[in-house]
Design a protein around this motif. Structure first.
Motif, PDB file in Angstrom:
ATOM      1  N   THR A 113      35.804  37.397  47.240  1.00 32.38           N
ATOM      2  CA  THR A 113      34.877  37.334  46.122  1.00 32.38           C
ATOM      3  C   THR A 113      33.925  38.524  46.170  1.00 32.38           C
ATOM      4  O   THR A 113      33.359  38.834  47.221  1.00 32.38           O
ATOM      5  N   ILE A 114      33.770  39.161  45.014  1.00 37.24           N
ATOM      6  CA  ILE A 114      32.934  40.351  44.915  1.00 37.24           C
ATOM      7  C   ILE A 114      31.874  40.105  43.846  1.00 37.24           C
ATOM      8  O   ILE A 114      32.199  39.811  42.690  1.00 37.24           O
ATOM      9  N   ASP A 115      30.601  40.197  44.246  1.00 39.63           N
ATOM     10  CA  ASP A 115      29.504  40.093  43.295  1.00 39.63           C
ATOM     11  C   ASP A 115      29.456  41.365  42.459  1.00 39.63           C
ATOM     12  O   ASP A 115      29.725  42.465  42.966  1.00 39.63           O
ATOM     13  N   CYS A 116      29.083  41.230  41.192  1.00 44.18           N
ATOM     14  CA  CYS A 116      29.070  42.391  40.303  1.00 44.18           C
ATOM     15  C   CYS A 116      28.226  42.127  39.078  1.00 44.18           C
ATOM     16  O   CYS A 116      27.773  41.003  38.852  1.00 44.18           O
ATOM     17  N   SER A 117      28.035  43.167  38.274  1.00 43.16           N
ATOM     18  CA  SER A 117      27.274  43.044  37.026  1.00 43.16           C
ATOM     19  C   SER A 117      28.159  42.635  35.860  1.00 43.16           C
ATOM     20  O   SER A 117      27.740  41.887  34.991  1.00 43.16           O
ATOM     21  N   ASP A 118      29.382  43.161  35.818  1.00 44.96           N
ATOM     22  CA  ASP A 118      30.310  42.880  34.717  1.00 44.96           C
ATOM     23  C   ASP A 118      31.652  42.464  35.318  1.00 44.96           C
ATOM     24  O   ASP A 118      32.471  43.312  35.682  1.00 44.96           O
ATOM     25  N   ALA A 119      31.852  41.170  35.434  1.00 50.61           N
ATOM     26  CA  ALA A 119      33.032  40.639  36.129  1.00 50.61           C
ATOM     27  C   ALA A 119      34.334  41.115  35.494  1.00 50.61           C
ATOM     28  O   ALA A 119      35.250  41.560  36.194  1.00 50.61           O
ATOM     29  N   TYR A 120      34.440  41.043  34.190  1.00 54.17           N
ATOM     30  CA  TYR A 120      35.698  41.395  33.534  1.00 54.17           C
ATOM     31  C   TYR A 120      35.985  42.888  33.649  1.00 54.17           C
ATOM     32  O   TYR A 120      37.115  43.291  33.935  1.00 54.17           O
ATOM     33  N   ALA A 121      34.979  43.721  33.459  1.00 55.40           N
ATOM     34  CA  ALA A 121      35.186  45.171  33.553  1.00 55.40           C
ATOM     35  C   ALA A 121      35.603  45.573  34.963  1.00 55.40           C
ATOM     36  O   ALA A 121      36.532  46.367  35.141  1.00 55.40           O
ATOM     37  N   LEU A 122      34.933  45.025  35.982  1.00 53.21           N
ATOM     38  CA  LEU A 122      35.290  45.392  37.351  1.00 53.21           C
ATOM     39  C   LEU A 122      36.659  44.823  37.720  1.00 53.21           C
ATOM     40  O   LEU A 122      37.457  45.491  38.381  1.00 53.21           O
ATOM     41  N   ALA A 123      36.955  43.620  37.267  1.00 49.14           N
ATOM     42  CA  ALA A 123      38.285  43.045  37.506  1.00 49.14           C
ATOM     43  C   ALA A 123      39.360  43.913  36.847  1.00 49.14           C
ATOM     44  O   ALA A 123      40.430  44.133  37.423  1.00 49.14           O
ATOM     45  N   SER A 124      39.078  44.439  35.670  1.00 57.13           N
ATOM     46  CA  SER A 124      40.042  45.296  34.970  1.00 57.13           C
ATOM     47  C   SER A 124      40.309  46.574  35.766  1.00 57.13           C
ATOM     48  O   SER A 124      41.456  47.022  35.870  1.00 57.13           O
ATOM     49  N   PHE A 125      39.265  47.164  36.340  1.00 59.07           N
ATOM     50  CA  PHE A 125      39.442  48.343  37.199  1.00 59.07           C
ATOM     51  C   PHE A 125      40.356  48.008  38.371  1.00 59.07           C
ATOM     52  O   PHE A 125      41.339  48.694  38.636  1.00 59.07           O
ATOM     53  N   TRP A 126      40.039  46.917  39.079  1.00 63.09           N
ATOM     54  CA  TRP A 126      40.825  46.544  40.256  1.00 63.09           C
ATOM     55  C   TRP A 126      42.247  46.120  39.892  1.00 63.09           C
ATOM     56  O   TRP A 126      43.176  46.344  40.662  1.00 63.09           O
TER      57      TRP A 126
END
Length: 130
Positions: free
Chosen positions: A9-22
């Motif tokens: 689990t990774i904390d973040c500001s924009d879950a969908y955007a960061l998930a899309s990068f990964w």
């Protein structure tokens, strides 16, 4: 039976955007159940999934845990170039003249991760040393 890691689990500001990068990094996809603006997003990978959770705090210090990536079908240097093109940034370059070492990158929200040599590159180094 012992426990298995289900998600990292990774904390973040924009879950969908960061998930899309990964998802692009891992040649995977964001779960069909997730969409932009959701407070969490999941990227399924072999082994454990990556779960991104929106939190109000910004990243402020070095990660205590990070991912180490090993390219499967390209060299470490090719993978670094691909990840930079996807939006990662260079943090620290530990590549050595003999081909060993790694590169530390940051994802779009500043989380550090490393790119190691591929299995083929490791085997070639070991063969040359034998």
């Amino acid at each position: 039976m012992t426990s298995l890691v289900r998600h990292v689990t990774i904390d973040c500001s924009d879950a969908y955007a960061l998930a899309s990068f990964w998802a692009r990094v891992l040649d995977s996809k964001v779960s069909d159940d997730d969409s932009p603006g959701d407070p969490e997003a999941l990227v399924e990978t072999p082994g454990a999934g990556l779960l991104f959770i929106r939190v109000p705090e910004k990243k402020s210090v070095k990660n205590r845990v990070h991912l180490d990536l090993q390219p499967q079908d390209r060299t470490r240097d090719e993978e670094v170039e691909r990840l930079l093109a996807l939006g990662a940034t260079l943090h620290d370059d530990q590549r050595r003249p003999d081909g060993t070492g790694w590169v530390t990158l940051r994802d779009p929200e500043g989380n550090e991760f490393c790119v190691e040599r591929s299995k083929a590159e490791r085997a070639a180094t070991e063969a040359a040393q034998a």
